[in-house]
Design a protein around this motif. Structure first.
Motif, PDB file in Angstrom:
ATOM      1  N   PRO A  49       0.735  -0.722  -0.295  1.00  0.00           N
ATOM      2  CA  PRO A  49       0.408   0.032   0.240  1.00  0.00           C
ATOM      3  C   PRO A  49       1.271   1.236  -0.050  1.00  0.00           C
ATOM      4  O   PRO A  49       1.915   0.884   0.163  1.00  0.00           O
ATOM      5  N   PRO A  50      -0.201   2.562  -0.506  1.00  0.00           N
ATOM      6  CA  PRO A  50       1.333   3.903  -0.044  1.00  0.00           C
ATOM      7  C   PRO A  50       1.351   4.054   1.245  1.00  0.00           C
ATOM      8  O   PRO A  50       1.142   3.246   2.276  1.00  0.00           O
ATOM      9  N   ARG A  51       3.277   4.585   0.390  1.00  0.00           N
ATOM     10  CA  ARG A  51       3.488   4.387   1.968  1.00  0.00           C
ATOM     11  C   ARG A  51       4.660   5.856   1.617  1.00  0.00           C
ATOM     12  O   ARG A  51       4.782   6.336   0.507  1.00  0.00           O
ATOM     13  N   SER A  52       5.032   6.668   2.662  1.00  0.00           N
ATOM     14  CA  SER A  52       5.265   7.911   2.415  1.00  0.00           C
ATOM     15  C   SER A  52       6.779   8.133   3.246  1.00  0.00           C
ATOM     16  O   SER A  52       7.228   7.662   3.955  1.00  0.00           O
ATOM     17  N   PHE A  53       7.879   9.408   3.091  1.00  0.00           N
ATOM     18  CA  PHE A  53       9.016   8.812   3.129  1.00  0.00           C
ATOM     19  C   PHE A  53       9.747  10.259   2.813  1.00  0.00           C
ATOM     20  O   PHE A  53       9.167  10.930   2.185  1.00  0.00           O
ATOM     21  N   THR A  54       9.724  10.859   3.724  1.00  0.00           N
ATOM     22  CA  THR A  54      10.445  13.020   3.767  1.00  0.00           C
ATOM     23  C   THR A  54      12.071  12.837   4.577  1.00  0.00           C
ATOM     24  O   THR A  54      11.945  12.129   5.950  1.00  0.00           O
ATOM     25  N   ASP A  55      12.950  13.762   4.588  1.00  0.00           N
ATOM     26  CA  ASP A  55      13.624  14.046   5.027  1.00  0.00           C
ATOM     27  C   ASP A  55      13.642  15.785   4.894  1.00  0.00           C
ATOM     28  O   ASP A  55      14.803  16.025   5.684  1.00  0.00           O
ATOM     29  N   GLY A  56      12.464  15.922   4.965  1.00  0.00           N
ATOM     30  CA  GLY A  56      12.834  17.650   5.596  1.00  0.00           C
ATOM     31  C   GLY A  56      12.508  18.219   4.267  1.00  0.00           C
ATOM     32  O   GLY A  56      11.962  19.765   5.010  1.00  0.00           O
ATOM     33  N   THR A  57      13.314  18.334   3.772  1.00  0.00           N
ATOM     34  CA  THR A  57      13.177  18.818   2.537  1.00  0.00           C
ATOM     35  C   THR A  57      12.447  18.075   0.463  1.00  0.00           C
ATOM     36  O   THR A  57      11.724  19.335   0.445  1.00  0.00           O
ATOM     37  N   SER A  58      12.777  16.618   1.135  1.00  0.00           N
ATOM     38  CA  SER A  58      12.272  16.307  -0.043  1.00  0.00           C
ATOM     39  C   SER A  58      10.886  15.590   0.721  1.00  0.00           C
ATOM     40  O   SER A  58      11.086  15.029   1.460  1.00  0.00           O
ATOM     41  N   PRO A  96      15.852   5.546   3.344  1.00  0.00           N
ATOM     42  CA  PRO A  96      16.298   4.366   2.324  1.00  0.00           C
ATOM     43  C   PRO A  96      17.179   4.235   1.297  1.00  0.00           C
ATOM     44  O   PRO A  96      18.205   3.713   1.661  1.00  0.00           O
ATOM     45  N   ILE A  97      16.878   5.439   0.472  1.00  0.00           N
ATOM     46  CA  ILE A  97      18.312   6.056  -0.611  1.00  0.00           C
ATOM     47  C   ILE A  97      18.704   7.329   0.308  1.00  0.00           C
ATOM     48  O   ILE A  97      18.159   8.613  -0.277  1.00  0.00           O
ATOM     49  N   GLU A  98      20.460   7.135   0.191  1.00  0.00           N
ATOM     50  CA  GLU A  98      20.889   8.205   0.313  1.00  0.00           C
ATOM     51  C   GLU A  98      21.281   8.844  -0.737  1.00  0.00           C
ATOM     52  O   GLU A  98      21.882   7.779  -1.160  1.00  0.00           O
ATOM     53  N   MET A  99      21.437   9.944  -1.480  1.00  0.00           N
ATOM     54  CA  MET A  99      22.155  10.664  -1.716  1.00  0.00           C
ATOM     55  C   MET A  99      23.196  11.030  -1.542  1.00  0.00           C
ATOM     56  O   MET A  99      23.748  11.212  -0.831  1.00  0.00           O
ATOM     57  N   GLY A 116       4.328 -10.848 -15.278  1.00  0.00           N
ATOM     58  CA  GLY A 116       5.082 -12.283 -14.753  1.00  0.00           C
ATOM     59  C   GLY A 116       5.274 -12.191 -13.233  1.00  0.00           C
ATOM     60  O   GLY A 116       4.884 -11.238 -12.522  1.00  0.00           O
ATOM     61  N   ASP A 117       6.556 -11.820 -12.668  1.00  0.00           N
ATOM     62  CA  ASP A 117       7.007 -11.298 -11.320  1.00  0.00           C
ATOM     63  C   ASP A 117       7.605 -10.088 -11.451  1.00  0.00           C
ATOM     64  O   ASP A 117       8.339  -9.749 -10.069  1.00  0.00           O
ATOM     65  N   VAL A 118       7.034  -9.052 -12.294  1.00  0.00           N
ATOM     66  CA  VAL A 118       7.405  -7.595 -12.197  1.00  0.00           C
ATOM     67  C   VAL A 118       6.440  -6.707 -11.732  1.00  0.00           C
ATOM     68  O   VAL A 118       5.812  -7.946 -11.913  1.00  0.00           O
ATOM     69  N   VAL A 119       6.326  -6.353 -11.431  1.00  0.00           N
ATOM     70  CA  VAL A 119       5.561  -5.036 -10.625  1.00  0.00           C
ATOM     71  C   VAL A 119       5.741  -3.955 -10.443  1.00  0.00           C
ATOM     72  O   VAL A 119       6.562  -3.330 -11.353  1.00  0.00           O
ATOM     73  N   HIS A 120       4.679  -3.066 -10.371  1.00  0.00           N
ATOM     74  CA  HIS A 120       4.617  -1.338 -11.098  1.00  0.00           C
ATOM     75  C   HIS A 120       5.043  -1.139  -9.454  1.00  0.00           C
ATOM     76  O   HIS A 120       4.042  -1.041  -8.941  1.00  0.00           O
ATOM     77  N   ARG A 121       5.504  -0.100  -9.206  1.00  0.00           N
ATOM     78  CA  ARG A 121       5.491   0.815  -8.011  1.00  0.00           C
ATOM     79  C   ARG A 121       5.447   1.977  -9.035  1.00  0.00           C
ATOM     80  O   ARG A 121       5.394   2.870  -9.736  1.00  0.00           O
ATOM     81  N   LEU A 122       3.871   2.885  -8.341  1.00  0.00           N
ATOM     82  CA  LEU A 122       3.535   4.125  -8.884  1.00  0.00           C
ATOM     83  C   LEU A 122       4.063   4.837  -7.410  1.00  0.00           C
ATOM     84  O   LEU A 122       4.516   4.788  -6.287  1.00  0.00           O
ATOM     85  N   VAL A 123       4.692   6.081  -8.181  1.00  0.00           N
ATOM     86  CA  VAL A 123       5.988   6.822  -8.063  1.00  0.00           C
ATOM     87  C   VAL A 123       5.754   8.928  -7.519  1.00  0.00           C
ATOM     88  O   VAL A 123       4.949   9.061  -8.826  1.00  0.00           O
ATOM     89  N   GLN A 124       5.201   9.249  -6.629  1.00  0.00           N
ATOM     90  CA  GLN A 124       4.639  11.004  -6.301  1.00  0.00           C
ATOM     91  C   GLN A 124       5.587  12.136  -5.059  1.00  0.00           C
ATOM     92  O   GLN A 124       5.967  11.595  -4.818  1.00  0.00           O
ATOM     93  N   ARG A 125       6.750  12.869  -6.293  1.00  0.00           N
ATOM     94  CA  ARG A 125       7.742  13.340  -5.127  1.00  0.00           C
ATOM     95  C   ARG A 125       7.679  14.280  -5.511  1.00  0.00           C
ATOM     96  O   ARG A 125       7.073  14.727  -6.348  1.00  0.00           O
ATOM     97  N   GLU A 126       8.130  15.020  -4.306  1.00  0.00           N
ATOM     98  CA  GLU A 126       8.734  16.600  -4.286  1.00  0.00           C
ATOM     99  C   GLU A 126      10.293  16.583  -3.974  1.00  0.00           C
ATOM    100  O   GLU A 126      10.237  15.791  -3.227  1.00  0.00           O
ATOM    101  N   GLY A 127      10.942  16.985  -4.448  1.00  0.00           N
ATOM    102  CA  GLY A 127      12.239  17.714  -4.166  1.00  0.00           C
ATOM    103  C   GLY A 127      13.280  17.000  -4.564  1.00  0.00           C
ATOM    104  O   GLY A 127      12.793  15.691  -5.849  1.00  0.00           O
ATOM    105  N   ASP A 128      14.629  17.068  -4.155  1.00  0.00           N
ATOM    106  CA  ASP A 128      15.186  16.407  -5.036  1.00  0.00           C
ATOM    107  C   ASP A 128      15.949  15.378  -5.246  1.00  0.00           C
ATOM    108  O   ASP A 128      16.248  14.168  -5.548  1.00  0.00           O
ATOM    109  N   SER A 129      15.168  14.691  -3.432  1.00  0.00           N
ATOM    110  CA  SER A 129      16.190  13.262  -3.246  1.00  0.00           C
ATOM    111  C   SER A 129      14.781  12.177  -4.264  1.00  0.00           C
ATOM    112  O   SER A 129      14.457  12.073  -4.292  1.00  0.00           O
ATOM    113  N   PHE A 130      15.864  11.583  -4.141  1.00  0.00           N
ATOM    114  CA  PHE A 130      14.892  10.084  -5.055  1.00  0.00           C
ATOM    115  C   PHE A 130      14.210   9.422  -3.414  1.00  0.00           C
ATOM    116  O   PHE A 130      12.709   9.130  -4.134  1.00  0.00           O
ATOM    117  N   LEU A 131      14.406   8.604  -2.792  1.00  0.00           N
ATOM    118  CA  LEU A 131      13.902   8.474  -1.840  1.00  0.00           C
ATOM    119  C   LEU A 131      14.430   8.525  -0.105  1.00  0.00           C
ATOM    120  O   LEU A 131      15.598   7.454   0.254  1.00  0.00           O
TER     121      LEU A 131
END
Length: 366
Positions: free
Chosen positions: A106-115, A144-147, A126-141
């Motif tokens: 289900p939908p879940r959110s992450f933030t670092d204060g600026t993104s 979990p993902i440190e730029m 097949g075994d491939v899934v689709h990730r729905l992405v909505q983002r604000e700012g420059d950070s990728f994730l």
């Protein structure tokens, strides 16, 4: 529900660091982010490689129960997640599930204060899934993902992902196309049957209303001689992404640079170029350079398409890349399929013996 474009691809790989080194040294993608136990991802190691709008997340499982471990064991290294940028993740997730997409997370959110980023996962092919992405700012994730600090290449070879070629088992092509039309709202924009050297395949292209997400779906004709699509399906153990097409603004320069980096491409017979301009008209490039590099040229109603395919570096000879330059063309080089088939056939002569696989495997639990 608005699906804009491909936000990123996540590849499940046996060794994320080794894969990152390959995509960096061979294709010039830059290390842009990392995730692992130090960022809260306790059971995986992920590295983000980027160039232009091309973003690949390379993930290896650190625990036996991680999905990446079972995926790689079954399929080898390959695309496991196709992430699509949308306007509203929660709304899009609910609508897709109501239309028949399998809910994965289900939908879940992450933030670092600026993104901030919100994402959710739903079933694809097949075994491939689709990730729905909505983002604000420059950070990728954020989280979990440190730029990583970097200076992006001002003159990248690649600007974005043009399309994905997806192989599906015989008899599944129309059902897969219908699924993307009925559930995701894609349109079927191109269909074709291609026969080469006793082999045959059906191809359907589906595309999002925005034009930003395009899938070329391919199934083998089992009434013809088995060929490379059959090999992919056997070695990959089911449906999957056969190749990723990357857009470049100057394919001659890009292929020259890639060749200098050690990238190997499928070869094209010299005879292909003897009648090239008779078939496609004047090409605004040196035919000698095209022949030297093995670049293919096709034409449609809107313009010309220049393309070339890399050799697969995977032990199973599955996933490979396409470099493509569009000079107005909107189609996918069907006129070059024969040359690609012939080149792949030559490559397969030196390929390993395919592994046995369940002809109708059950979907992997995600």
């Amino acid at each position: 529900m608005n699906i804009f474009d491909i936000d990123h691809l996540e590849l499940f790989v046996g060794d994320a660091q080794q894969a990152a080194y390959y995509y960096g040294s061979a294709f010039g993608l830059e290390a842009a982010g990392r995730g692992g136990p130090e960022t809260g991802l306790m059971d995986q190691r992920s590295l983000l490689m980027a160039q232009g709008e091309v973003r690949l997340v390379l993930t290896s499982g650190l625990a036996a129960e991680h999905n990446a471990v079972s995926y790689v064991q079954r399929h080898g290294d390959g695309v496991a997640v196709v992430a699509m940028r949308v306007d509203d993740v929660a709304e899009c997730f609910a609508e897709l599930v109501s239309r028949g997409a399998a809910p994965v997370s289900p939908p879940r959110s992450f933030t670092d204060g600026t993104s901030s980023v919100t994402f959710a996962d739903v079933g694809g092919f097949g075994d491939v899934v689709h990730r729905l992405v909505q983002r604000e700012g420059d950070s990728f994730l954020p989280g979990p993902i440190e730029m990583l600090e970097r200076e992006p290449n001002e003159h990248p070879m690649f600007s974005r992902i043009d399309h994905l070629a997806i192989c599906v088992p015989a008899g599944k092509l129309q059902a897969t196309s219908d699924f993307y039309q009925e559930v995701y709202g894609f349109a079927e924009i191109f269909t074709e049957y291609i026969e080469v050297a006793g082999q045959g395949m059906n191809s359907v292209v589906v595309q999002s209303p925005s034009g930003g997400v395009t899938f070329t779906l391919i199934e083998p004709d089992v009434e013809r001689r088995p060929g490379q699509i059959d090999d992919f399906l056997q070695w990959h153990a089911g449906a999957g992404v056969q190749h990723i097409a990357l857009i470049t603004d100057d394919i001659v320069s890009a292929v020259d640079h890639l060749g200098a980096r050690g990238v190997r491409f499928l070869s094209t017979p010299d005879a292909y170029y003897r009648t090239l301009e008779q078939r496609v008209g004047h090409v605004d490039a040196s035919v000698a350079d095209l022949a030297r590099l093995g670049i293919l040229v096709d034409r449609d109603h809107w313009g010309q398409l220049l393309q070339i395919f890399t050799e697969s570096t995977h032990v199973r000879r599955t996933l490979f890349l396409e470099v493509i330059e569009r000079r107005g063309a909107r189609t996918f080089g069907s006129g070059n399929i024969r040359a690609l088939y012939e080149a792949k056939e030559r490559e397969m002569v030196h390929a390993p013996t395919p592994m046995a696989a369940d002809p109708d495997p059950e979907p992997m639990e995600v």
